[in-house]
Design a protein around this motif. Sequence first.
Motif, PDB file in Angstrom:
ATOM      1  N   SER A 142      -7.408   2.708   0.955  1.00 48.10           N
ATOM      2  CA  SER A 142      -6.545   3.426   1.896  1.00 48.10           C
ATOM      3  C   SER A 142      -5.080   3.131   1.592  1.00 48.10           C
ATOM      4  N   SER A 143      -4.282   4.086   1.932  1.00 41.22           N
ATOM      5  CA  SER A 143      -2.845   3.939   1.753  1.00 41.22           C
ATOM      6  C   SER A 143      -2.238   3.483   3.061  1.00 41.22           C
ATOM      7  N   PRO A 144      -1.139   2.765   2.990  1.00 42.33           N
ATOM      8  CA  PRO A 144      -0.484   2.363   4.234  1.00 42.33           C
ATOM      9  C   PRO A 144       0.071   3.595   4.953  1.00 42.33           C
ATOM     10  N   PRO A 145       0.145   3.556   6.261  1.00 35.98           N
ATOM     11  CA  PRO A 145       0.692   4.712   6.995  1.00 35.98           C
ATOM     12  C   PRO A 145       2.155   4.960   6.625  1.00 35.98           C
ATOM     13  N   VAL A 146       2.543   6.205   6.728  1.00 38.62           N
ATOM     14  CA  VAL A 146       3.923   6.592   6.467  1.00 38.62           C
ATOM     15  C   VAL A 146       4.521   7.045   7.793  1.00 38.62           C
ATOM     16  N   PHE A 147       5.606   6.459   8.181  1.00 35.48           N
ATOM     17  CA  PHE A 147       6.281   6.820   9.418  1.00 35.48           C
ATOM     18  C   PHE A 147       7.581   7.534   9.081  1.00 35.48           C
ATOM     19  N   VAL A 148       7.809   8.651   9.764  1.00 33.40           N
ATOM     20  CA  VAL A 148       9.020   9.424   9.553  1.00 33.40           C
ATOM     21  C   VAL A 148       9.664   9.653  10.905  1.00 33.40           C
ATOM     22  N   SER A 149      10.957   9.477  10.968  1.00 33.86           N
ATOM     23  CA  SER A 149      11.702   9.657  12.210  1.00 33.86           C
ATOM     24  C   SER A 149      12.637  10.847  12.053  1.00 33.86           C
ATOM     25  N   PHE A 150      12.768  11.620  13.117  1.00 32.49           N
ATOM     26  CA  PHE A 150      13.640  12.793  13.105  1.00 32.49           C
ATOM     27  C   PHE A 150      14.684  12.652  14.202  1.00 32.49           C
ATOM     28  N   PRO A 151      15.894  13.104  13.946  1.00 34.51           N
ATOM     29  CA  PRO A 151      16.971  12.961  14.932  1.00 34.51           C
ATOM     30  C   PRO A 151      16.817  13.856  16.158  1.00 34.51           C
ATOM     31  N   SER A 152      15.979  14.903  16.047  1.00 34.56           N
ATOM     32  CA  SER A 152      15.795  15.793  17.195  1.00 34.56           C
ATOM     33  C   SER A 152      14.403  16.410  17.144  1.00 34.56           C
ATOM     34  N   THR A 153      13.947  16.906  18.287  1.00 33.69           N
ATOM     35  CA  THR A 153      12.644  17.559  18.319  1.00 33.69           C
ATOM     36  C   THR A 153      12.674  18.873  17.537  1.00 33.69           C
ATOM     37  N   ALA A 154      13.824  19.523  17.472  1.00 28.52           N
ATOM     38  CA  ALA A 154      13.936  20.758  16.692  1.00 28.52           C
ATOM     39  C   ALA A 154      13.702  20.471  15.205  1.00 28.52           C
ATOM     40  N   GLU A 155      14.265  19.384  14.707  1.00 27.86           N
ATOM     41  CA  GLU A 155      14.057  19.025  13.304  1.00 27.86           C
ATOM     42  C   GLU A 155      12.627  18.580  13.056  1.00 27.86           C
ATOM     43  N   LEU A 156      12.027  17.904  14.028  1.00 31.31           N
ATOM     44  CA  LEU A 156      10.616  17.530  13.930  1.00 31.31           C
ATOM     45  C   LEU A 156       9.751  18.783  13.850  1.00 31.31           C
ATOM     46  N   ALA A 157       9.985  19.751  14.722  1.00 31.91           N
ATOM     47  CA  ALA A 157       9.186  20.978  14.740  1.00 31.91           C
ATOM     48  C   ALA A 157       9.300  21.729  13.418  1.00 31.91           C
ATOM     49  N   LYS A 158      10.493  21.791  12.849  1.00 34.33           N
ATOM     50  CA  LYS A 158      10.682  22.482  11.567  1.00 34.33           C
ATOM     51  C   LYS A 158       9.941  21.757  10.450  1.00 34.33           C
ATOM     52  N   ALA A 159      10.072  20.444  10.397  1.00 35.97           N
ATOM     53  CA  ALA A 159       9.395  19.671   9.355  1.00 35.97           C
ATOM     54  C   ALA A 159       7.877  19.767   9.500  1.00 35.97           C
ATOM     55  N   LEU A 160       7.392  19.744  10.733  1.00 37.52           N
ATOM     56  CA  LEU A 160       5.960  19.868  10.973  1.00 37.52           C
ATOM     57  C   LEU A 160       5.443  21.237  10.530  1.00 37.52           C
ATOM     58  N   ALA A 161       6.175  22.284  10.861  1.00 36.03           N
ATOM     59  CA  ALA A 161       5.790  23.636  10.442  1.00 36.03           C
ATOM     60  C   ALA A 161       5.783  23.747   8.918  1.00 36.03           C
ATOM     61  N   ASP A 162       6.783  23.194   8.255  1.00 39.17           N
ATOM     62  CA  ASP A 162       6.839  23.225   6.791  1.00 39.17           C
ATOM     63  C   ASP A 162       5.657  22.470   6.179  1.00 39.17           C
ATOM     64  N   PHE A 163       5.325  21.306   6.759  1.00 40.89           N
ATOM     65  CA  PHE A 163       4.208  20.503   6.264  1.00 40.89           C
ATOM     66  C   PHE A 163       2.889  21.255   6.435  1.00 40.89           C
ATOM     67  N   ILE A 164       2.682  21.845   7.593  1.00 40.53           N
ATOM     68  CA  ILE A 164       1.437  22.569   7.839  1.00 40.53           C
ATOM     69  C   ILE A 164       1.329  23.772   6.908  1.00 40.53           C
ATOM     70  N   LEU A 165       2.420  24.452   6.670  1.00 38.78           N
ATOM     71  CA  LEU A 165       2.402  25.575   5.729  1.00 38.78           C
ATOM     72  C   LEU A 165       1.995  25.099   4.335  1.00 38.78           C
ATOM     73  N   LYS A 166       2.498  23.952   3.921  1.00 39.89           N
ATOM     74  CA  LYS A 166       2.175  23.393   2.605  1.00 39.89           C
ATOM     75  C   LYS A 166       0.690  23.038   2.514  1.00 39.89           C
ATOM     76  N   VAL A 167       0.156  22.306   3.497  1.00 41.35           N
ATOM     77  CA  VAL A 167      -1.246  21.896   3.409  1.00 41.35           C
ATOM     78  C   VAL A 167      -2.185  23.075   3.632  1.00 41.35           C
ATOM     79  N   GLN A 168      -1.745  24.078   4.414  1.00 39.04           N
ATOM     80  CA  GLN A 168      -2.543  25.291   4.571  1.00 39.04           C
ATOM     81  C   GLN A 168      -2.690  25.979   3.215  1.00 39.04           C
ATOM     82  N   LYS A 169      -1.591  26.110   2.488  1.00 41.82           N
ATOM     83  CA  LYS A 169      -1.613  26.758   1.169  1.00 41.82           C
ATOM     84  C   LYS A 169      -2.566  26.023   0.228  1.00 41.82           C
TER      85      LYS A 169
END
Length: 70
Positions: A5-32
Amino acid sequence: MPHTSSPPVFVSFPSTAELAKALADFILKVQKEALEKKGRFTIALSGGSLPKQLYGLIEKAGIRWDKWYE
């Protein structure tokens, strides 16, 4: 075959708007990647406030809702 197993990766975002954008981008990538490998995308979400962060997906080009399984 032993499981490693790999160690967990923690990422912090300065705002919920930036979190939502990064999450959407990540989901689009793994969906593809999933659609290319398996022809479908399976996702499991926890409750709480996480689903609210996915509103960014609604307007995201490339989301293949017809291939999602939850």
